[in-house]
Scaffold this active site. Structure first.
Site, PDB file in Angstrom:
ATOM      1  N   HIS A  46      -2.885   8.756  -1.154  1.00  0.00           N
ATOM      2  CA  HIS A  46      -3.150   7.478  -0.398  1.00  0.00           C
ATOM      3  C   HIS A  46      -4.428   7.169  -0.007  1.00  0.00           C
ATOM      4  CE1 HIS A  46      -2.137   5.153   3.044  1.00  0.00           C
ATOM      5  NE2 HIS A  46      -0.868   5.183   2.757  1.00  0.00           N
ATOM      6  N   PHE A  47      -5.083   6.532  -0.746  1.00  0.00           N
ATOM      7  CA  PHE A  47      -4.836   5.781  -2.189  1.00  0.00           C
ATOM      8  C   PHE A  47      -5.720   6.245  -3.272  1.00  0.00           C
ATOM      9  CE2 PHE A  47      -3.568   2.564   1.177  1.00  0.00           C
ATOM     10  CZ  PHE A  47      -2.382   2.353   0.683  1.00  0.00           C
TER      11      PHE A  47
END
Length: 144
Positions: A46-47
């Site tokens: 993430h991410f």
């Protein structure tokens, strides 16, 4: 009741404990902080190549410090009779404004809106190390 006594009663453990320290504790609110470990499991996806703390984790930090810790303090006279509090999140309404990156220290400020029939509703705000507002809103939960 001290910060250490409150955190000892929390029903969480690493890697899902998001309370480092409680700095202000009163009948009307609580303030505490947490520093995000850059090696935390949720940063791995993430991410991709740009890790950011997920909003659900920021909400959890606000709930742990702003509602659960405050609820434990408000029910402090009942804890000799019970070993661990029972907790249920009932609602959240959070607005997000800035990202939180790995390694950042945040501060949660919570103000009690009401506490009756074991339901606690708080206005919560989360600030970054630059004292900029990251997110804010309301969290409610049942504490017994």
């Amino acid at each position: 009741m001290t910060s250490k006594e409150i955190t000892a009663l929390l029903p969480y453990q690493k890697p899902f404990l998001f309370v480092d320290e409680l700095t202000i504790i009163s009948e009307n609110g609580i303030t505490g902080n947490y520093t995000f470990d850059a090696a935390s499991f949720f940063y791995k996806g993430h991410f991709k190549d740009n890790p950011v703390t997920p909003g659900v984790i920021l909400t959890e930090v606000m709930a742990q410090i702003g509602v659960v810790c405050l609820g434990i303090f408000l029910l402090r006279s009942e804890f000799p009779q019970i070993s661990k509090p029972k907790i249920a999140l009932t609602s959240t309404q959070i607005d997000f404004f800035l990202p939180v990156f790995p390694g950042e220290k945040i501060v949660v400020v919570s103000e009690k809106e009401y506490f009756r029939f074991n339901k606690l509703k708080c206005k919560v705000q989360l600030f970054n190390a630059s004292k900029k507002l990251v997110c804010r809103g309301f969290i409610s939960g049942m504490i017994k």
